[in-house]
Design a protein around this motif. Structure first.
Motif, PDB file in Angstrom:
ATOM      1  N   ASP A 125      -7.677   2.171 -29.377  1.00  0.00           N
ATOM      2  CA  ASP A 125      -6.917   2.236 -28.116  1.00  0.00           C
ATOM      3  C   ASP A 125      -7.305   1.053 -27.223  1.00  0.00           C
ATOM      4  OD1 ASP A 125      -6.100   4.578 -29.312  1.00  0.00           O
ATOM      5  OD2 ASP A 125      -7.090   5.922 -27.907  1.00  0.00           O
ATOM      6  N   VAL A 126      -7.497   1.323 -25.949  1.00  0.00           N
ATOM      7  CA  VAL A 126      -7.733   0.221 -25.017  1.00  0.00           C
ATOM      8  C   VAL A 126      -9.072  -0.500 -25.297  1.00  0.00           C
ATOM      9  CG1 VAL A 126      -8.805   1.573 -23.172  1.00  0.00           C
ATOM     10  CG2 VAL A 126      -7.431  -0.416 -22.594  1.00  0.00           C
ATOM     11  N   TYR A 127     -10.008   0.205 -25.983  1.00  0.00           N
ATOM     12  CA  TYR A 127     -11.324  -0.380 -26.282  1.00  0.00           C
ATOM     13  C   TYR A 127     -11.268  -1.445 -27.375  1.00  0.00           C
ATOM     14  CZ  TYR A 127     -12.628   3.419 -23.348  1.00  0.00           C
ATOM     15  OH  TYR A 127     -12.703   4.254 -22.285  1.00  0.00           O
ATOM     16  N   LYS A 128     -10.193  -1.512 -28.084  1.00  0.00           N
ATOM     17  CA  LYS A 128     -10.035  -2.564 -29.101  1.00  0.00           C
ATOM     18  C   LYS A 128      -8.673  -3.234 -28.891  1.00  0.00           C
ATOM     19  CE  LYS A 128     -12.314  -2.716 -33.590  1.00  0.00           C
ATOM     20  NZ  LYS A 128     -13.588  -3.147 -33.056  1.00  0.00           N
ATOM     21  N   SER A 129      -8.308  -3.428 -27.623  1.00  0.00           N
ATOM     22  CA  SER A 129      -6.982  -3.971 -27.336  1.00  0.00           C
ATOM     23  C   SER A 129      -7.082  -5.446 -26.953  1.00  0.00           C
ATOM     24  CB  SER A 129      -6.327  -3.181 -26.204  1.00  0.00           C
ATOM     25  OG  SER A 129      -7.035  -3.385 -25.004  1.00  0.00           O
ATOM     26  N   VAL A 130      -5.951  -6.089 -26.956  1.00  0.00           N
ATOM     27  CA  VAL A 130      -5.872  -7.469 -26.468  1.00  0.00           C
ATOM     28  C   VAL A 130      -4.931  -7.460 -25.272  1.00  0.00           C
ATOM     29  CG1 VAL A 130      -6.349  -8.613 -28.654  1.00  0.00           C
ATOM     30  CG2 VAL A 130      -4.005  -7.933 -28.119  1.00  0.00           C
ATOM     31  N   ASP A 131      -5.176  -8.350 -24.325  1.00  0.00           N
ATOM     32  CA  ASP A 131      -4.248  -8.404 -23.192  1.00  0.00           C
ATOM     33  C   ASP A 131      -4.148  -9.828 -22.662  1.00  0.00           C
ATOM     34  OD1 ASP A 131      -6.834  -8.312 -22.170  1.00  0.00           O
ATOM     35  OD2 ASP A 131      -6.488  -6.591 -20.872  1.00  0.00           O
ATOM     36  N   PHE A 132      -3.068 -10.122 -21.987  1.00  0.00           N
ATOM     37  CA  PHE A 132      -2.940 -11.408 -21.300  1.00  0.00           C
ATOM     38  C   PHE A 132      -2.023 -11.311 -20.093  1.00  0.00           C
ATOM     39  CE2 PHE A 132      -0.081 -12.387 -25.150  1.00  0.00           C
ATOM     40  CZ  PHE A 132       1.113 -12.136 -24.496  1.00  0.00           C
ATOM     41  N   TYR A 133      -2.044 -12.418 -19.337  1.00  0.00           N
ATOM     42  CA  TYR A 133      -1.274 -12.514 -18.099  1.00  0.00           C
ATOM     43  C   TYR A 133      -0.259 -13.630 -18.289  1.00  0.00           C
ATOM     44  CZ  TYR A 133      -0.486 -13.652 -13.104  1.00  0.00           C
ATOM     45  OH  TYR A 133       0.077 -13.903 -11.878  1.00  0.00           O
ATOM     46  N   THR A 134       0.978 -13.422 -17.868  1.00  0.00           N
ATOM     47  CA  THR A 134       1.989 -14.477 -17.951  1.00  0.00           C
ATOM     48  C   THR A 134       2.551 -14.726 -16.555  1.00  0.00           C
ATOM     49  OG1 THR A 134       3.664 -12.823 -18.487  1.00  0.00           O
ATOM     50  CG2 THR A 134       2.657 -13.989 -20.338  1.00  0.00           C
ATOM     51  N   THR A 135       3.037 -15.948 -16.350  1.00  0.00           N
ATOM     52  CA  THR A 135       3.443 -16.341 -14.992  1.00  0.00           C
ATOM     53  C   THR A 135       4.956 -16.453 -14.804  1.00  0.00           C
ATOM     54  OG1 THR A 135       3.162 -18.631 -15.686  1.00  0.00           O
ATOM     55  CG2 THR A 135       1.316 -17.609 -14.516  1.00  0.00           C
ATOM     56  N   GLU A 136       5.703 -16.692 -15.885  1.00  0.00           N
ATOM     57  CA  GLU A 136       7.138 -16.961 -15.704  1.00  0.00           C
ATOM     58  C   GLU A 136       8.007 -15.817 -16.227  1.00  0.00           C
ATOM     59  OE1 GLU A 136       8.879 -19.848 -18.273  1.00  0.00           O
ATOM     60  OE2 GLU A 136       7.169 -19.849 -19.633  1.00  0.00           O
ATOM     61  N   PRO A 137       9.259 -15.801 -15.853  1.00  0.00           N
ATOM     62  CA  PRO A 137      10.169 -14.806 -16.431  1.00  0.00           C
ATOM     63  C   PRO A 137      10.252 -14.982 -17.942  1.00  0.00           C
ATOM     64  CG  PRO A 137      11.196 -15.888 -14.543  1.00  0.00           C
ATOM     65  CD  PRO A 137       9.943 -16.656 -14.836  1.00  0.00           C
ATOM     66  N   GLY A 138      10.466 -13.892 -18.645  1.00  0.00           N
ATOM     67  CA  GLY A 138      10.562 -13.985 -20.103  1.00  0.00           C
ATOM     68  C   GLY A 138      10.490 -12.624 -20.757  1.00  0.00           C
ATOM     69  N   THR A 139      10.338 -12.646 -22.087  1.00  0.00           N
ATOM     70  CA  THR A 139      10.368 -11.416 -22.862  1.00  0.00           C
ATOM     71  C   THR A 139       9.152 -11.351 -23.785  1.00  0.00           C
ATOM     72  OG1 THR A 139      12.763 -11.491 -22.853  1.00  0.00           O
ATOM     73  CG2 THR A 139      11.753 -10.068 -24.508  1.00  0.00           C
ATOM     74  N   ALA A 140       8.534 -10.179 -23.871  1.00  0.00           N
ATOM     75  CA  ALA A 140       7.441  -9.984 -24.833  1.00  0.00           C
ATOM     76  C   ALA A 140       7.925  -9.079 -25.946  1.00  0.00           C
ATOM     77  CB  ALA A 140       6.231  -9.369 -24.152  1.00  0.00           C
ATOM     78  N   THR A 141       7.517  -9.421 -27.167  1.00  0.00           N
ATOM     79  CA  THR A 141       7.824  -8.550 -28.302  1.00  0.00           C
ATOM     80  C   THR A 141       6.533  -8.177 -29.008  1.00  0.00           C
ATOM     81  OG1 THR A 141       8.114 -10.459 -29.720  1.00  0.00           O
ATOM     82  CG2 THR A 141      10.117  -9.535 -28.743  1.00  0.00           C
ATOM     83  N   LEU A 142       6.596  -7.075 -29.705  1.00  0.00           N
ATOM     84  CA  LEU A 142       5.457  -6.610 -30.492  1.00  0.00           C
ATOM     85  C   LEU A 142       5.882  -6.714 -31.956  1.00  0.00           C
ATOM     86  CD1 LEU A 142       2.675  -5.086 -30.378  1.00  0.00           C
ATOM     87  CD2 LEU A 142       3.992  -2.967 -30.364  1.00  0.00           C
ATOM     88  N   THR A 143       5.111  -7.472 -32.739  1.00  0.00           N
ATOM     89  CA  THR A 143       5.512  -7.692 -34.133  1.00  0.00           C
ATOM     90  C   THR A 143       4.373  -7.328 -35.077  1.00  0.00           C
ATOM     91  OG1 THR A 143       6.875  -9.534 -33.419  1.00  0.00           O
ATOM     92  CG2 THR A 143       6.407  -9.403 -35.776  1.00  0.00           C
ATOM     93  N   PHE A 144       4.708  -6.611 -36.113  1.00  0.00           N
ATOM     94  CA  PHE A 144       3.750  -6.307 -37.177  1.00  0.00           C
ATOM     95  C   PHE A 144       4.219  -6.999 -38.444  1.00  0.00           C
ATOM     96  CE2 PHE A 144       2.709  -3.806 -40.953  1.00  0.00           C
ATOM     97  CZ  PHE A 144       1.325  -3.768 -40.855  1.00  0.00           C
TER      98      PHE A 144
END
Ligand code: NAP
Ligand code: MG
Length: 403
Positions: free
Chosen positions: A138-157
């Motif tokens: 869960d959150v204890y093995k997660s990755v995160d980041f901050y973005t500054t501009e408009p856009g789209t995030a996708t999750l891919t496996f």
């Protein structure tokens, strides 16, 4: 008096600082005079871990798999400050508890020790509430980041077969934060098995909570795996008259507060982190909290939930007789001896564990306790603080009377 015999040895993991001092005192005063103690001894003290390049921790965990029951003293997890304190350390060795937990694939169950004169903040709690925290992902093995501009995030496996699965997380019109987390079905299943097994061992109801109405697939998987695994334990639950109960985390919180206690509450990693601190604080003191690591095959390792009580140790080194509470460490020993007694069919050994626990509680009933508890007792209850050594000898008197 003839000493109580043992068959299979316990795995004994010695530790550090004040708890290492208490460890020896407990053995000398309360165990060795009464039990023909058999242990396989592993010194997990920091310098011994360093000298063996931490192999001793791995050996102790493997011995636990082989023998089935261990008792562990609190140990130092080195950090930068400890590296300065112990210049001989060749590496910042990992947490022994983490190493042991990953080898045993275990779940940690934490339960408070209750005594009559100390009442939980929640006044209807009459029995202990045991928290089982899933300790992977869960959150204890997660990755995160901050973005500054408009856009789209996708999750891919991307599967090893080359097959891909993708989903749009969100389209945003400005700065945003993102997080990717996961869990493994195998880990969830081990968690479920350890919970059902421990509920059976301790004959307590099991509650489990997630937020599967919101995280339909993620938390839904936890719920599903628990339901599937329950089928393997249902007959034992019915035979013992205990129940498995699933509810949403927010409903669980409300029910826990209104309850009398006396059950196991299995929590996902983050929920368990937060709720175990809430529950232990409401019950009183870290020095009155036990902890047992249970693996899916029923292997168990007992310990106190607190650390090595460093500040007391520094005072002990200066010659002070400290008033450190040995209760949780004693209960680690009784937990392990009782379990060994049950597995090896030595009823006297299990009975000894019961009597030793009762002797501790009876000593406190007499108003004899360590400093940390004196401030917690009910108004009107007369308690006086004694040193650890005085406390242990008062416990021994009670124990001798009961044997
Ligand atoms: P700690 O040893 O649990 O002690 C924190 C404070 O809690 C103590 O200073 C003391 O308060 C009080 N306390 C805890 N146990 C007590 C007891 N049995 N009797 C009386 N008071 C008690 O935690 P820490 O100081 O954060 O950590 C010390 C070391 O322990 C660290 O090196 C850490 O790595 C290790 N640790 C090991 C384990 C483990 O092996 N399972 C768990 C946690 C921490 P007062 O000083 O106010 O009296
Ligand atoms: Mg925490």
């Amino acid at each position: 008096m003839q000493k109580i015999p043992m068959k299979t040895p316990l795995v004994e993991m010695d530790g550090d600082e004040m708890t290492r001092v208490l460890w020896q005192m407990i053995k000398d005063e309360l165990i060795l005079p009464f039990v023909d103690l058999k242990t396989e001894y592993y010194d997990l003290g920091l310098l011994s871990r360093n000298a063996t390049k931490d192999q001793i921790t791995v050996d102790a965990a493997n011995a636990t798999r082989r023998l089935g029951v261990a008792v562990k003293c609190a140990t130092i997890t080195p950090n930068k400050k400890r590296m300065e304190e112990y210049p001989e350390l060749t590496e910042m060795w990992k947490s022994p508890n983490g190493t042991i937990r990953s080898i045993l694939d275990g779940t940690v169950f934490r339960a408070p020790i209750l005594m009559d004169a100390i009442h939980p903040v929640v006044k209807n709690w009459k029995e202990p509430i045991t928290i089982a925290r899933h300790a992977y992902g869960d959150v204890y093995k997660s990755v995160d980041f901050y973005t500054t501009e408009p856009g789209t995030a996708t999750l891919t496996f991307v599967g090893e077969s080359g097959e891909e699965k993708s989903v749009v997380v969100q389209k945003v019109d400005g700065p945003a934060v993102w997080q990717g987390s996961h869990n493994k079905e195998k880990s969830i299943r081990s968690f479920a098995r350890a919970c059902f097994q421990y509920a059976i061992d301790t004959k307590q109801d099991l509650w489990f909570s997630t937020k599967d109405t919101i995280a339909k697939i993620y938390d839904g998987e936890f719920k599903k795996v628990f339901e599937e695994e329950y089928e393997n334990y249902r007959a034992d639950f019915e035979r013992l008259g205990i129940t498995y109960f699933y509810t949403l985390i927010d409903d669980a919180v409300a029910r826990v507060i209104r309850s009398k206690g006396g059950f196991i509450w299995a929590c996902k990693n983050y929920d368990g982190d937060v709720m175990s601190d809430m529950v232990s604080t409401a019950f009183g003191s870290l020095a009155m909290m036990t902890s047992v690591l249970v693996s899916p095959d029923g292997t168990t390792e007992y310990e106190a939930a607190h650390g090595t009580v460093t500040q007391h140790y520094y005072r002990y080194l200066k010659g002070e007789a400290t008033s450190t509470n040995p209760t949780a460490t004693i209960f680690a020993w009784t937990g392990a001896l009782r379990k060994r007694g049950q597995l090896d069919d030595i009823p006297e050994l299990a009975a000894f564990a019961d009597k030793l626990e009762k002797a501790v509680l009876d000593t406190m009933k007499d108003g004899i306790m360590t400093k940390d508890l004196v401030g917690l007792v009910d108004e009107g209850f007369e308690a006086h603080a004694v040193t650890s050594a005085e406390f242990l000898s008062a416990v021994r008197e009670h124990l001798e009377k009961s044997l």
